[in-house]
Design an enzyme around this catalytic site. Structure first.
Site, PDB file in Angstrom:
ATOM      1  N   SER A  75       0.716  -1.452   0.055  1.00 37.56           N
ATOM      2  CA  SER A  75       0.396  -0.052   0.170  1.00 37.56           C
ATOM      3  C   SER A  75       0.881   0.989  -0.191  1.00 37.56           C
ATOM      4  CB  SER A  75      -1.125  -0.397   1.607  1.00 37.56           C
ATOM      5  OG  SER A  75      -1.401   1.090   1.247  1.00 37.56           O
ATOM      6  N   ASP A  94      -8.030  -5.702  -5.613  1.00 38.68           N
ATOM      7  CA  ASP A  94      -8.090  -3.966  -4.902  1.00 38.68           C
ATOM      8  C   ASP A  94      -8.898  -2.868  -5.695  1.00 38.68           C
ATOM      9  OD1 ASP A  94      -7.423  -2.406  -2.576  1.00 38.68           O
ATOM     10  OD2 ASP A  94      -5.173  -2.548  -3.763  1.00 38.68           O
ATOM     11  N   HIS A 104      -6.582  -5.920  -1.691  1.00 34.53           N
ATOM     12  CA  HIS A 104      -5.034  -5.239  -1.599  1.00 34.53           C
ATOM     13  C   HIS A 104      -4.462  -6.098  -0.405  1.00 34.53           C
ATOM     14  CE1 HIS A 104      -3.350  -1.054  -0.792  1.00 34.53           C
ATOM     15  NE2 HIS A 104      -3.851  -1.713   0.301  1.00 34.53           N
ATOM     16  N   GLU A 105      -4.642  -6.664   0.525  1.00 31.30           N
ATOM     17  CA  GLU A 105      -3.229  -7.869   1.732  1.00 31.30           C
ATOM     18  C   GLU A 105      -3.190  -8.991   0.576  1.00 31.30           C
ATOM     19  OE1 GLU A 105      -5.417  -7.464   5.479  1.00 31.30           O
ATOM     20  OE2 GLU A 105      -5.678  -5.798   5.534  1.00 31.30           O
ATOM     21  N   CYS A 147      -5.613   0.958  -4.738  1.00 28.59           N
ATOM     22  CA  CYS A 147      -3.900   0.203  -5.458  1.00 28.59           C
ATOM     23  C   CYS A 147      -3.572  -0.786  -6.307  1.00 28.59           C
ATOM     24  CB  CYS A 147      -2.927   0.523  -4.019  1.00 28.59           C
ATOM     25  SG  CYS A 147      -2.669   0.954  -3.157  1.00 28.59           S
TER      26      CYS A 147
END
Length: 483
Positions: free
Chosen positions: A203, A400, A457-458, A403
């Site tokens: 991120s 995501d 995202h993760e 980003c």
């Protein structure tokens, strides 16, 4: 640079007793003999304390709390380092489950700015996770400490368990405190100082990763020239997933992803065309002004314009989680079970935490906001790091938005290094784990890019096996390769 010493057994014996400063006559000219180690009891907690003469830092930590990592024989340390006056930075270290005396050391930083690295520890790739809505953590079989000694750091001050005065208001001002922490860490744990070092982040790590790596490399050169006193850090690799590197590239890619991602369109083609016009008329020129002037006001203004006129309109049209477009906005995913766990008094006492845990408090990020740090590009810094020849992996979960992988892909293609043309012309090919495709990737020289399927995202939360595999490959000095 210090000569390499033995493994952890000697150190563990050393921290179990009080060690006072040696007389000057015993070690003239050797500042290491001015360091102090002792045990200190505070609030019912027994802290191992290390006072580092060279940086003026003091490290206070708890050994083997029994929290999270319960694999027999695997050591862990959690606590604080005073990186400045009234500035206590939280760290949590886990030895590798396999051959810790030979394993590399990897630092992990979550983004934000101002989000705790306990997110990465408990939700992504740490030794434990919360499964099946349970309130107690269980061992994570895909933890990155299967392979590496892992150091999780809450920075800047005010993030997570870190507390005190926070002078950091930008990525550039954050880097020296991270270097300070690593210097004191190596001094207290000298068995790790000659190991390969990795920086992994996500991120806002698109800012952190390049700058922290570049600062370390700059300090190494200054140590070689005699301008700086300290230990050189053997930086081996940098990995950044779903990073925010360059607003000019990635704000435009936000529109591209919103209309053309592989899961569901967030906007239609007509709205996308309107937003591209807004970008060209408002967001893009504001970012150009930020780059041209470098001024805090100009960069903060650019950030505000792009968020209000590009990002917010997209989020208002469709209900979605910006970190995983497959999820609704009101249903945080992954679950935040770890937050309540870390706020339990008995857990805090065991790990040596002194303040109430806050995953992403506002104050640190507000400081960055005032300097417009978000709008500043770290593409040139990233290019400088890649040019040094260390392994660099840019990877992104393809669900995501904030980003997104398209923006990360364009950033990777914009990196300037000797193999740039080869990288740009390379074809994306499947990345497989045990014969099953988990994404697409391409490599040229020491730079690799990977799009990870079915991941938000993760990334390590969604694709733990693939994440561990590529993490190991990069830390071994190799480019990604399928199995």
């Amino acid at each position: 640079m210090r000569w390499c010493r033995g493994i952890a057994t000697a150190l563990l014996a050393a921290v179990a007793q009080t060690v006072v400063a040696a007389p000057a006559s015993a070690a003239a000219g050797s500042s290491s003999h001015l360091n102090k180690r002792y045990i200190e009891e505070r609030d019912g907690v027994s802290y191992n304390v290390f006072e580092h003469h060279e940086t003026g830092s003091k490290m206070s930590f708890v050994k083997n709390s029994g929290i999270c990592e319960t694999t027999p024989g695997v050591n862990q340390y959690s606590g604080y380092l005073e990186v400045g006056k009234n500035m206590s930075m939280w760290f949590w270290f886990f030895e590798a489950r396999n051959k810790p005396a030979e394993a590399p050391l990897v630092t992990w930083f979550n983004g934000g700015p101002g989000c705790s690295s306990m997110i990465g520890l408990f939700q992504e790739h740490g030794p434990c996770q919360f499964y099946n809505n349970e309130t107690e953590p269980s061992l994570n079989p895909w933890s990155w400490n299967n392979y590496a000694n892992m150091l999780y750091v809450d920075q800047p001050i005010g993030t997570g368990f870190s507390y005190g005065d926070d002078p950091v208001n930008s990525t550039v001002t954050a880097a020296p405190y991270v270097w300070n922490l690593l210097q004191a860490f190596y001094a207290n744990f000298p068995e790790y100082e000659c190991r390969d070092l990795g920086i992994f982040t996500e991120s806002y790590g698109g800012h952190y990763g390049p700058e922290f790596a570049h600062y370390i490399q700059t300090q190494n050169a200054a140590i070689d020239s005699g301008e700086v006193t300290g230990d050189k850090l053997a930086l081996k690799a940098v990995g950044i997933n779903n990073g925010w590197f360059d607003s000019t590239i990635q704000e435009r890619a936000g529109i591209e992803f919103a209309v053309g991602n592989s899961y569901r369109p967030l906007i239609n083609a007509s709205t996308a065309a309107q937003l591209y016009e807004v970008f060209d008329a408002r967001c893009g020129p504001a970012l150009d002004k930020c780059v041209a002037t470098g001024g805090d006001a100009e960069c903060a203004d650019a950030d505000s314009i792009c968020i209000n006129e590009i990002d917010n309109p997209i989020a208002a049209i469709t209900d979605f989680d910006t970190y995983d477009v497959r999820q609704p906005s009101q249903d945080p995913f992954p679950p935040n079970t770890y937050v309540d766990y870390l706020r339990r008094p008995e857990v805090m006492q065991k790990i040596g935490a002194k303040v109430r845990f806050e995953a992403c408090p506002n104050a640190p990020g507000e400081g960055f906001g005032r300097t417009g740090d978000d709008a500043r590009s770290f593409l040139d810094t990233l290019s400088a790091v890649v040019q040094t020849g260390i392994q660099v992996l840019l990877w992104a979960g393809d669900a995501d938005y904030i980003c997104n992988w398209m923006g990360n892909f364009h950033v990777a293609n914009a990196v300037k290094y000797p193999a740039s043309a080869q990288f740009n012309n390379a074809t994306m090919k499947p990345y497989k784990v045990a014969g099953v495709a988990k994404g697409l990737f391409k490599t040229a020289g020491n730079l690799s890019f990977m799009r990870v399927y079915e991941a938000g995202h993760e990334v390590p939360y969604y694709q733990p096996e693939a994440s561990l595999q590529v993490f190991m490959q990069v830390m071994q000095g190799n480019v990604p390769s399928s199995t």
